[in-house]
Write a protein that holds these residues in place. Structure first.
Motif, PDB file in Angstrom:
ATOM      1  N   ALA A 112       2.210  13.918  -7.593  1.00 49.14           N
ATOM      2  CA  ALA A 112       0.980  13.384  -6.991  1.00 49.14           C
ATOM      3  C   ALA A 112       0.825  11.897  -7.295  1.00 49.14           C
ATOM      4  O   ALA A 112       0.432  11.105  -6.424  1.00 49.14           O
ATOM      5  N   ARG A 113       1.159  11.500  -8.515  1.00 50.23           N
ATOM      6  CA  ARG A 113       1.071  10.080  -8.870  1.00 50.23           C
ATOM      7  C   ARG A 113       2.090   9.250  -8.104  1.00 50.23           C
ATOM      8  O   ARG A 113       1.825   8.101  -7.754  1.00 50.23           O
ATOM      9  N   ARG A 114       3.276   9.835  -7.836  1.00 51.92           N
ATOM     10  CA  ARG A 114       4.265   9.121  -7.034  1.00 51.92           C
ATOM     11  C   ARG A 114       3.746   8.890  -5.610  1.00 51.92           C
ATOM     12  O   ARG A 114       3.904   7.798  -5.045  1.00 51.92           O
ATOM     13  N   LEU A 115       3.098   9.899  -5.046  1.00 54.71           N
ATOM     14  CA  LEU A 115       2.522   9.748  -3.706  1.00 54.71           C
ATOM     15  C   LEU A 115       1.449   8.665  -3.692  1.00 54.71           C
ATOM     16  O   LEU A 115       1.341   7.896  -2.735  1.00 54.71           O
ATOM     17  N   GLN A 116       0.680   8.611  -4.756  1.00 55.44           N
ATOM     18  CA  GLN A 116      -0.347   7.570  -4.864  1.00 55.44           C
ATOM     19  C   GLN A 116       0.299   6.192  -4.969  1.00 55.44           C
ATOM     20  O   GLN A 116      -0.097   5.244  -4.267  1.00 55.44           O
ATOM     21  N   ARG A 117       1.303   6.089  -5.803  1.00 55.06           N
ATOM     22  CA  ARG A 117       1.922   4.798  -6.107  1.00 55.06           C
ATOM     23  C   ARG A 117       2.776   4.283  -4.954  1.00 55.06           C
ATOM     24  O   ARG A 117       2.732   3.090  -4.613  1.00 55.06           O
ATOM     25  N   GLU A 118       3.533   5.163  -4.315  1.00 53.12           N
ATOM     26  CA  GLU A 118       4.540   4.728  -3.357  1.00 53.12           C
ATOM     27  C   GLU A 118       4.141   4.907  -1.898  1.00 53.12           C
ATOM     28  O   GLU A 118       4.686   4.222  -1.019  1.00 53.12           O
ATOM     29  N   GLU A 119       3.184   5.816  -1.622  1.00 53.99           N
ATOM     30  CA  GLU A 119       2.879   6.128  -0.227  1.00 53.99           C
ATOM     31  C   GLU A 119       1.418   5.901   0.143  1.00 53.99           C
ATOM     32  O   GLU A 119       1.013   6.194   1.265  1.00 53.99           O
ATOM     33  N   GLY A 120       0.617   5.396  -0.790  1.00 48.28           N
ATOM     34  CA  GLY A 120      -0.747   5.030  -0.463  1.00 48.28           C
ATOM     35  C   GLY A 120      -1.728   6.173  -0.345  1.00 48.28           C
ATOM     36  O   GLY A 120      -2.794   6.036   0.266  1.00 48.28           O
ATOM     37  N   GLU A 158     -10.404   3.720   3.400  1.00 46.44           N
ATOM     38  CA  GLU A 158      -9.249   3.956   4.265  1.00 46.44           C
ATOM     39  C   GLU A 158      -8.020   4.221   3.401  1.00 46.44           C
ATOM     40  O   GLU A 158      -7.607   3.383   2.591  1.00 46.44           O
ATOM     41  N   VAL A 159      -7.430   5.386   3.562  1.00 46.50           N
ATOM     42  CA  VAL A 159      -6.254   5.779   2.774  1.00 46.50           C
ATOM     43  C   VAL A 159      -5.248   6.474   3.683  1.00 46.50           C
ATOM     44  O   VAL A 159      -5.588   6.933   4.779  1.00 46.50           O
ATOM     45  N   ALA A 160      -3.988   6.560   3.210  1.00 45.91           N
ATOM     46  CA  ALA A 160      -2.945   7.225   3.995  1.00 45.91           C
ATOM     47  C   ALA A 160      -3.137   8.729   4.027  1.00 45.91           C
ATOM     48  O   ALA A 160      -2.685   9.417   4.951  1.00 45.91           O
ATOM     49  N   GLY A 219     -10.405  14.514   8.572  1.00 44.25           N
ATOM     50  CA  GLY A 219      -9.286  14.048   9.380  1.00 44.25           C
ATOM     51  C   GLY A 219      -8.203  13.349   8.593  1.00 44.25           C
ATOM     52  O   GLY A 219      -7.520  12.450   9.117  1.00 44.25           O
ATOM     53  N   LEU A 220      -7.995  13.751   7.341  1.00 41.12           N
ATOM     54  CA  LEU A 220      -6.998  13.111   6.482  1.00 41.12           C
ATOM     55  C   LEU A 220      -5.831  14.052   6.206  1.00 41.12           C
ATOM     56  O   LEU A 220      -6.029  15.248   5.985  1.00 41.12           O
ATOM     57  N   PRO A 221      -4.587  13.527   6.175  1.00 43.07           N
ATOM     58  CA  PRO A 221      -3.462  14.344   5.705  1.00 43.07           C
ATOM     59  C   PRO A 221      -3.646  14.684   4.223  1.00 43.07           C
ATOM     60  O   PRO A 221      -4.239  13.904   3.464  1.00 43.07           O
ATOM     61  N   ALA A 222      -3.117  15.842   3.814  1.00 45.91           N
ATOM     62  CA  ALA A 222      -3.229  16.256   2.414  1.00 45.91           C
ATOM     63  C   ALA A 222      -1.908  16.848   1.938  1.00 45.91           C
ATOM     64  O   ALA A 222      -1.309  17.675   2.633  1.00 45.91           O
ATOM     65  N   VAL A 223      -1.464  16.407   0.762  1.00 43.76           N
ATOM     66  CA  VAL A 223      -0.304  16.989   0.088  1.00 43.76           C
ATOM     67  C   VAL A 223      -0.786  17.506  -1.262  1.00 43.76           C
ATOM     68  O   VAL A 223      -1.232  16.719  -2.103  1.00 43.76           O
TER      69      VAL A 223
END
Length: 322
Positions: free
Chosen positions: A128-136, A64-66, A88-92
């Protein structure tokens, strides 16, 4: 480490997420190479490139991930966007300013955000690492990840299912995920097979790192083989060592040689491919790659080239990056 068992498991996991792509004989290239040459038409994958294999395998193993994120020169980002939509997952998808507009448009067409950051893949990775670290978000890198490598390795299994007596496979080389996976699978099944990495002279980070004996940073440059651009990561965990240990030869090509490969594949083989996918044909045309002791398989890794640029190259226009 990635094993044959991991690749076999990936093959089962992504069976319904990717296509089995065809192979076709290339008589003209066979004459030039002095033996049978086969084209592995991975550019006919649903997203137009091999990257769908690794992205699908990695995404399918997430909990389960954001959402999912990555940094990409284009094809991995499109593949991850496709896999994310299936799940069904959001992607940036974080990209640099060097990524061509047609690849940005393809990512956005899959309901993903293409976020343009900086002038290099390394700068895009910071976001991308910021999204991982701060937004799950789950960060799925384009090559240096065991699930990505295992997914790309399914292409090696498929090649040997189709050409069991293959003596060599020519693999477009960038960060090394494709070469590592294909080499692991192919050499496990056929230990004597030769794996030849092919890249461009302009900004080939893996080639520079192998020469130095450790990962090094290389400035990115405009190249017809834009999918082969980007660094390998100074903290590379897997692909540097796998390429060092499993690759039998390495060929670097000029921009004019890559253009000749694109042109030949279009005119003689009726295959529209991007520069990264043309490097095997280009190496044969340049007299630097031959079929020795059996069939040579060229991986046509992608077709995501701007149509107007492709048409200009086929017409023989001056190489855009010369």
């Amino acid at each position: 480490m990635v094993t044959l068992d991991d690749i076999l498991a990936a093959s089962e996991r992504i069976r319904d997420m990717v296509r089995v792509t065809p192979v076709k004989a290339a008589p003209g290239l066979s004459r030039l190479a002095g033996g049978p040459v086969w084209l592995k038409c991975e550019h006919r994958q649903e997203t137009g490139a091999f990257k769908l294999r690794g992205a699908s395998n990695a995404a399918a193993r997430l909990g389960e991930v954001a959402g999912v994120t990555t940094a990409s020169t284009g094809n991995h980002g499109r593949a991850l966007a496709h896999a994310a939509r299936q799940l069904g997952l959001p992607a940036v998808i974080c990209v640099s300013r060097l990524v061509p507009q047609n690849k940005l448009d393809a990512i956005r067409a899959l309901d993903a955000e293409a976020r343009v950051i900086g002038a290099s893949q390394d700068e895009a990775f910071d976001e991308a690492r910021r999204l991982q670290r701060e937004e799950g978000f789950a960060l799925i890198p384009p090559f240096d990840h065991p699930d990505v490598i295992a997914g790309q390795g399914t292409l090696g299994l498929e090649i040997l299912d189709q050409i069991p007596d293959a003596a060599a496979i020519a693999v477009p080389l960038s960060g090394g995920g494709l070469l590592a996976g294909v080499a692991l699978a192919a050499k496990a099944r056929r230990p004597a097979i030769r794996i030849i990495g092919i890249s461009m002279e302009r900004g080939a980070a893996m080639a520079a790192s192998l020469k130095a004996g450790h990962p090094v940073a290389v400035p990115e440059q405009q190249t017809l083989a834009d999918s082969l651009g980007g660094g390998i990561g100074l903290k590379n965990r897997l692909t540097f060592g796998l390429c060092r240990d499993l690759m039998d030869d390495l060929i670097l090509l000029t921009e004019d040689e890559i253009a000749a490969g694109i042109r030949h594949l279009s005119v003689e083989e009726d295959e529209m491919v991007e520069g990264a996918a043309a490097v095997g044909a280009a190496a044969i045309l340049a007299g630097r790659l031959r079929a020795v002791d059996g069939p040579l398989v060229l991986i046509l890794s992608g077709q995501n080239i701007d149509p107007a640029r492709h048409a200009a190259i086929v017409r023989g226009a001056a190489c855009p990056t010369s």
